[in-house]
Design an enzyme around this catalytic site. Structure first.
Site, short mmCIF file in Angstrom:
data_model
loop_
_atom_site.label_atom_id
_atom_site.label_comp_id
_atom_site.label_asym_id
_atom_site.label_seq_id
_atom_site.Cartn_x
_atom_site.Cartn_y
_atom_site.Cartn_z
N CYS A 120 145.62 0.73 -27.15
CA CYS A 120 146.14 1.67 -26.51
C CYS A 120 147.25 1.29 -25.51
O CYS A 120 148.11 1.97 -25.12
CB CYS A 120 145.01 2.42 -25.65
SG CYS A 120 143.67 3.43 -26.63
N HIS A 122 147.12 5.38 -18.81
CA HIS A 122 146.69 5.85 -20.07
C HIS A 122 145.83 6.93 -19.92
O HIS A 122 145.23 7.06 -19.24
CB HIS A 122 145.97 4.66 -20.67
CG HIS A 122 145.38 5.17 -21.95
ND1 HIS A 122 146.01 5.56 -23.21
CD2 HIS A 122 144.32 4.73 -22.43
CE1 HIS A 122 145.45 5.90 -24.08
NE2 HIS A 122 144.07 5.17 -23.90
N ASN A 156 143.42 11.78 -26.17
CA ASN A 156 143.94 10.18 -26.29
C ASN A 156 144.95 9.78 -27.53
O ASN A 156 144.45 9.97 -28.55
CB ASN A 156 142.68 9.44 -26.26
CG ASN A 156 143.02 8.04 -26.45
OD1 ASN A 156 144.06 7.49 -26.54
ND2 ASN A 156 141.85 7.23 -26.11
O1 UT7 Z 1 141.60 4.48 -25.18
C1 UT7 Z 1 141.00 3.63 -24.64
C2 UT7 Z 1 139.37 3.36 -25.33
N1 UT7 Z 1 138.56 4.51 -25.16
C3 UT7 Z 1 137.94 5.02 -23.75
O2 UT7 Z 1 138.65 4.95 -22.96
C4 UT7 Z 1 136.92 6.15 -23.90
C5 UT7 Z 1 136.06 5.74 -23.06
N2 UT7 Z 1 134.79 6.41 -23.05
C6 UT7 Z 1 134.75 7.76 -22.67
O3 UT7 Z 1 135.58 8.31 -22.40
C7 UT7 Z 1 133.16 8.48 -22.67
O4 UT7 Z 1 132.33 7.48 -22.65
C8 UT7 Z 1 133.09 9.61 -23.66
C9 UT7 Z 1 133.84 10.81 -23.42
C10 UT7 Z 1 133.57 8.98 -25.03
C11 UT7 Z 1 131.60 9.70 -23.64
O5 UT7 Z 1 131.54 10.22 -22.32
P1 UT7 Z 1 130.01 9.83 -21.58
O6 UT7 Z 1 129.69 10.57 -20.55
O7 UT7 Z 1 130.09 8.54 -21.71
O8 UT7 Z 1 128.80 10.23 -22.96
P2 UT7 Z 1 127.89 9.33 -23.23
O9 UT7 Z 1 128.20 8.45 -24.46
O10 UT7 Z 1 126.97 8.83 -22.68
O11 UT7 Z 1 126.76 10.63 -24.13
C12 UT7 Z 1 125.84 11.43 -23.08
C13 UT7 Z 1 125.28 12.47 -24.04
C14 UT7 Z 1 124.81 11.87 -25.26
O12 UT7 Z 1 123.52 12.49 -25.49
P3 UT7 Z 1 122.09 12.09 -25.03
O13 UT7 Z 1 121.68 10.65 -25.63
O14 UT7 Z 1 122.14 11.98 -23.46
O15 UT7 Z 1 121.20 13.08 -25.46
C15 UT7 Z 1 125.51 12.37 -26.39
O16 UT7 Z 1 124.97 12.20 -27.69
O17 UT7 Z 1 126.38 13.40 -24.52
C16 UT7 Z 1 126.27 13.41 -25.93
N3 UT7 Z 1 127.47 13.68 -26.57
C17 UT7 Z 1 128.07 14.96 -26.81
N4 UT7 Z 1 127.60 16.01 -26.52
C18 UT7 Z 1 128.25 17.18 -26.72
C19 UT7 Z 1 128.44 12.82 -27.10
N5 UT7 Z 1 129.48 13.48 -27.44
C20 UT7 Z 1 129.46 14.76 -27.52
C21 UT7 Z 1 130.04 15.93 -27.64
N6 UT7 Z 1 129.36 17.10 -27.38
N7 UT7 Z 1 131.39 15.81 -28.09
#
Ligand code: UT7
Length: 335
Positions: free
Chosen positions: A117, A261, A291
């Site tokens: 990125c 970013h 992104n």
């Molecule tokens: O480009 C540079 C590198 N990338 C980034 O900067 C991305 C950095 N990370 C993020 O932006 C976030 O971590 C995400 C947007 C990817 C995920 O958000 P989060 O708040 O960290 O969610 P999480 O991974 O902790 O997941 C929370 C819950 C999980 O369910 P449980 O285990 O709590 O039941 C996931 O399975 O949300 C669930 N989940 C979803 N639910 C609905 C994960 N993806 C989705 C989805 N829709 N698309």
């Protein structure tokens, strides 16, 4: 270190995004997800997907033509092309060489930079170094991606995040002059390879070449442990802001616009808070492009220019974070 700067200034900027807009509703039909979750957790409402016939080189060419037109330069005026990408069209040769050929930039040395990125900021840092060392007068720098090619559309935690696009800038030699010289006032790059496996693409390279097994277990697609990446992004982008500001010899309150970013609105807000920037001095367009990895900074920068949020003498802070992990930042006095 900051005494002799600026060595280089941006004289033209151009972008390209595919026409196809993909809204969150598209994912609701295919995955166990919903618009409310995506908007609340990421800030993304839609992104652009390139078609099968649209390559990274195609997007990069359009962005380059825009940047060259704005700079009033022809491709033959370029003596270097430095292209940041995580999704090269081919593993050999570089996408920069493919771009050189379609542009007819026959006098340039062309190569890719692999820094995920922050690729555009890494390219800027490398090109500035070529200019500072006297090896280049005029460089084309790019961040260009087709993330959808390495996205697993069966994985809801990553599929919703990414979009395609490209951004290009012409960087030209300048001499420091006056109290407020225009150009790149500072750059900062860093990385930590120990954390590579939190965001990576296991298959398709020399360690695990493409094979039926690689395709069957979907390891040619990007994998991410989102929560860990999120925490590291917030920490690293905050530190990178401090470094660029300090190296530019300015203070945070002098920054007119922060262009971070565009990965996640919550990361952007945390970065802005750390830098002491109110959100009205922060460029946000993650809602419309998702992104786009290395293309995100030039795409956001271009939109800020179109909106008149950057003008002559504006102090602009750029900051990015990505796979590697890598991070980078820069301060530019515009014009
Ligand atoms: O480009 C540079 C590198 N990338 C980034 O900067 C991305 C950095 N990370 C993020 O932006 C976030 O971590 C995400 C947007 C990817 C995920 O958000 P989060 O708040 O960290 O969610 P999480 O991974 O902790 O997941 C929370 C819950 C999980 O369910 P449980 O285990 O709590 O039941 C996931 O399975 O949300 C669930 N989940 C979803 N639910 C609905 C994960 N993806 C989705 C989805 N829709 N698309």
């Amino acid at each position: 270190m900051t005494m002799r700067r600026p060595f280089a200034r941006l004289t033209g900027l151009g972008v390209a995004v595919p026409e196809q807009v993909v809204t969150n509703a598209w994912f609701e039909e295919r995955l166990d997800t919903n618009d409310a979750w995506i908007v609340e957790r990421t800030g993304i409402r839609e992104r652009r997907h390139a078609g099968p016939d649209q390559s990274v080189t195609d997007l990069a060419r359009i962005a380059s033509m825009g940047a060259l037109a704005q700079a009033g330069r022809s491709p033959l005026d370029l003596d270097s092309i430095v292209l940041g990408t995580a999704t090269p069209d081919r593993l050999l040769p570089s996408t920069a060489c493919d771009l050189q050929a379609v542009l007819g930039a026959n006098h340039a040395a062309a190569f890719d930079v692999s820094a995920a990125c922050p690729g555009f900021l890494y390219a800027m840092t490398v090109a500035e170094g070529l200019i500072a060392s006297g090896q280049s007068e005029r460089s084309l720098i790019l961040g260009a991606e087709k993330l959808t090619c390495i996205t697993d559309f069966e994985d809801r935690s990553t599929a919703i995040l990414f979009g395609d696009g490209a951004g290009a800038a012409v960087l030209e030699r300048t001499e420091p002059s006056g109290d407020r010289p225009r150009g790149i006032l500072s750059t900062f790059i860093g990385s930590d390879g120990r954390l590579a496996d939190l965001l990576y693409r296991p298959g398709g390279g020399a360690a695990h070449p493409i094979s039926h097994a690689v395709v069957d277990d979907r390891s040619h697609f990007l994998k991410m442990q989102g929560r860990e990446v999120f925490k590291a992004a917030v920490r690293s982008m905050a530190d990178a802001c401090d470094e660029a500001i300090q190296r530019a010899g300015i203070t945070a309150d002098q920054i007119d616009l922060l262009v971070p970013h565009q990965a996640n609105i919550r990361i952007i807000e945390a970065t802005a808070k750390h830098a002491g920037m109110p959100m009205d001095r922060v460029m946000v367009n993650v809602d419309r492009y998702g992104n786009t990895s290395s293309a995100s900074i030039p795409i956001a920068l271009d939109e800020a220019l179109q909106q008149g949020r950057i003008g002559p003498d504006s102090l602009v802070l750029l900051v990015a974070f990505g796979a590697g992990f890598t991070w980078a930042s820069a301060v530019i006095r515009w014009g």
